[in-house]
Design a protein around this motif. Structure first.
Motif, mmCIF file in Angstrom:
data_model
loop_
_atom_site.group_PDB
_atom_site.id
_atom_site.type_symbol
_atom_site.label_atom_id
_atom_site.label_comp_id
_atom_site.label_asym_id
_atom_site.label_seq_id
_atom_site.Cartn_x
_atom_site.Cartn_y
_atom_site.Cartn_z
ATOM 1 N N PRO A 184 -0.172 7.772 7.613
ATOM 2 C CA PRO A 184 0.203 6.422 8.056
ATOM 3 C C PRO A 184 -0.916 5.668 8.759
ATOM 4 O O PRO A 184 -1.119 4.478 8.496
ATOM 5 N N ARG A 228 -3.119 -0.628 3.559
ATOM 6 C CA ARG A 228 -2.542 -0.041 2.349
ATOM 7 C C ARG A 228 -1.110 0.445 2.574
ATOM 8 O O ARG A 228 -0.579 1.195 1.763
ATOM 9 N N GLU A 229 -0.496 0.017 3.654
ATOM 10 C CA GLU A 229 0.859 0.461 3.935
ATOM 11 C C GLU A 229 1.800 -0.164 2.905
ATOM 12 O O GLU A 229 1.791 -1.378 2.695
ATOM 13 N N THR A 230 2.591 0.668 2.258
ATOM 14 C CA THR A 230 3.431 0.184 1.158
ATOM 15 C C THR A 230 4.913 0.253 1.459
ATOM 16 O O THR A 230 5.718 -0.262 0.684
ATOM 17 N N SER A 231 5.285 0.871 2.571
ATOM 18 C CA SER A 231 6.716 0.994 2.866
ATOM 19 C C SER A 231 7.316 -0.385 3.116
ATOM 20 O O SER A 231 6.723 -1.236 3.768
ATOM 21 N N ASP A 244 0.185 -7.712 13.821
ATOM 22 C CA ASP A 244 -0.316 -6.717 12.887
ATOM 23 C C ASP A 244 -1.105 -5.683 13.679
ATOM 24 O O ASP A 244 -1.332 -5.835 14.884
ATOM 25 N N GLU A 301 -2.107 7.765 16.932
ATOM 26 C CA GLU A 301 -2.530 6.884 15.850
ATOM 27 C C GLU A 301 -3.253 5.658 16.399
ATOM 28 O O GLU A 301 -4.262 5.200 15.824
ATOM 29 N N ARG A 339 -0.272 10.254 -1.103
ATOM 30 C CA ARG A 339 0.263 9.464 0.008
ATOM 31 C C ARG A 339 -0.725 9.520 1.170
ATOM 32 O O ARG A 339 -1.074 10.593 1.649
ATOM 33 N N TYR A 394 4.564 -1.070 14.322
ATOM 34 C CA TYR A 394 3.199 -1.345 13.873
ATOM 35 C C TYR A 394 2.273 -0.128 13.963
ATOM 36 O O TYR A 394 1.318 -0.016 13.209
ATOM 37 N N ARG A 417 9.548 -3.254 4.646
ATOM 38 C CA ARG A 417 10.038 -3.560 5.983
ATOM 39 C C ARG A 417 11.347 -4.342 5.853
ATOM 40 O O ARG A 417 11.491 -5.186 4.968
ATOM 41 N N ALA A 435 -3.437 4.485 6.184
ATOM 42 C CA ALA A 435 -2.890 3.375 5.404
ATOM 43 C C ALA A 435 -2.910 2.088 6.207
ATOM 44 O O ALA A 435 -3.255 1.022 5.678
ATOM 45 N N ARG A 436 -2.577 2.173 7.483
ATOM 46 C CA ARG A 436 -2.561 0.962 8.310
ATOM 47 C C ARG A 436 -3.963 0.411 8.512
ATOM 48 O O ARG A 436 -4.183 -0.796 8.463
#
Length: 245
Positions: free
Chosen positions: A8, A16-19, A29, A74, A5, A68, A21, A11-12
Motif C-alpha cells: 500500500p 498507483r492505488e487502485t482500490s 492526498d 507507512e 499487488r 490516506y 473509494r 502504491a500511494r
C-alpha cells in the motif's frame, strides 16, 4: 501472469492505488499529508510526528487520516522519500566526479534534516525520489565494465558512508553545543591527559601528532573527503581488475 499487488505505501507514493473509494471525494492526498508531517519533523523533531499531530496540522480527525495513509510506519516511509532533494544532475560527468558530488549531497541533506537520521531506513528505497538517487548513481557507473549487481552494491556502500558521516557529524556537533567536550582541540587535550603511552602507544603517538585536528568544529570536510577517496580508489581498482579480464 497475474499483476503483482504493490504494498500500500508503495502504491500511494507512486499514485498507483487502485482500490475504489466510497463516500465523499477525498479533500486531501498523501502528498499534502506528508508535507505536513515533514513540517512537524523540521519543527519538533521526529518525536513530534504522531498521527494525531499530523491530523491536527491538516485540519482533520485522526481517524480520518487513515483513509490516506495506512499507519504511522507507512507515513514515515513516505516522509523519508519526500524529504530528500533531487539528486545532483549527471550532466555527462565522469563517474568519480559525479559520485563525489552525489555522496556529499547525500550527507548534506541528512545533516540539514537530522530527524532523517533518527528515522533510519525502514525499507529498501522504493519511492520515486529515493529511486532517482539510485538510478543516477547506476547511470554514472555505466561504461565502467562493472555489472549491475556491483553497481548497486557501490551505490549502497556510498549511501551508507554518507549516512554514517552525517550521523557522526550531527552527534558530535550536538555534544559540542552542550556536552562536556567542546570540540576537536579539547578532545585532543583530554586524550593527551588520560592516555598511558605504555598501554596506548599508537594512539598516544597519533594524539601527539595532532591526528584528530585542532579546529573548533568536530568534523572537517577533509575528513569526509579522505574516507570517500578511499572508497572511490577501491571502486577504481575494481574497474581496473574487470578491464584486465
Amino acid at each position: 501472469m497475474a499483476e503483482r499487488r504493490l504494498p500500500p505505501v508503495v502504491a500511494r507514493m507512486w499514485g498507483r492505488e487502485t482500490s475504489a473509494r466510497h463516500g465523499p471525494r477525498p479533500s486531501l492526498d498523501l502528498g499534502r499529508i506528508v508535507d505536513a508531517a515533514i513540517r512537524i519533523a523540521d519543527r519538533d523533531g521526529l518525536e513530534g510526528v504522531k498521527m494525531s499531530s499530523v491530523a491536527s496540522e491538516v485540519g482533520m480527525a485522526t481517524m480520518s487520516l487513515y483513509r490516506y495513509v495506512g499507519s504511522k510506519d507507512e507515513l514515515l516511509i513516505a516522509m523519508a522519500d519526500a524529504a530528500a532533494p533531487e539528486p545532483p544532475a549527471l550532466d555527462g560527468r565522469a563517474w568519480r566526479d559525479y559520485l563525489t558530488d552525489w555522496t556529499r549531497a547525500n550527507r548534506d541533506f541528512l545533516l540539514g534534516r537530522p530527524w532523517l537520521l533518527a528515522l533510519g531506513q525502514h525499507t529498501p528505497p522504493a519511492g520515486p525520489r529515493a529511486l532517482r538517487w539510485l538510478d543516477r548513481a547506476l547511470a554514472a557507473l555505466a561504461g565502467t565494465g562493472l555489472g549491475p549487481g556491483e553497481r548497486v552494491n557501490i551505490a549502497t556502500t556510498l549511501t551508507g558512508y554518507a549516512s554514517q558521516q552525517a550521523a557522526l557529524a550531527h552527534a558530535l556537533n550536538v555534544a559540542a553545543a552542550g556536552g562536556p567536550i567542546a570540540g576537536l582541540a579539547e578532545y585532543g587535550d583530554i586524550l593527551a591527559e588520560v592516555l598511558d603511552p605504555a598501554t596506548y602507544p599508537a594512539l598516544t603517538e597519533a594524539v601527539g601528532a595532532n591526528a584528530f585536528g585542532a579546529g573548533a568544529e568536530w568534523i572537517d570536510d577533509a575528513d569526509f573527503t579522505f574516507g570517500l577517496d578511499l572508497l572511490l580508489d577501491g571502486i577504481q581498482a575494481l574497474i581496473d581488475r574487470r578491464r584486465e579480464h
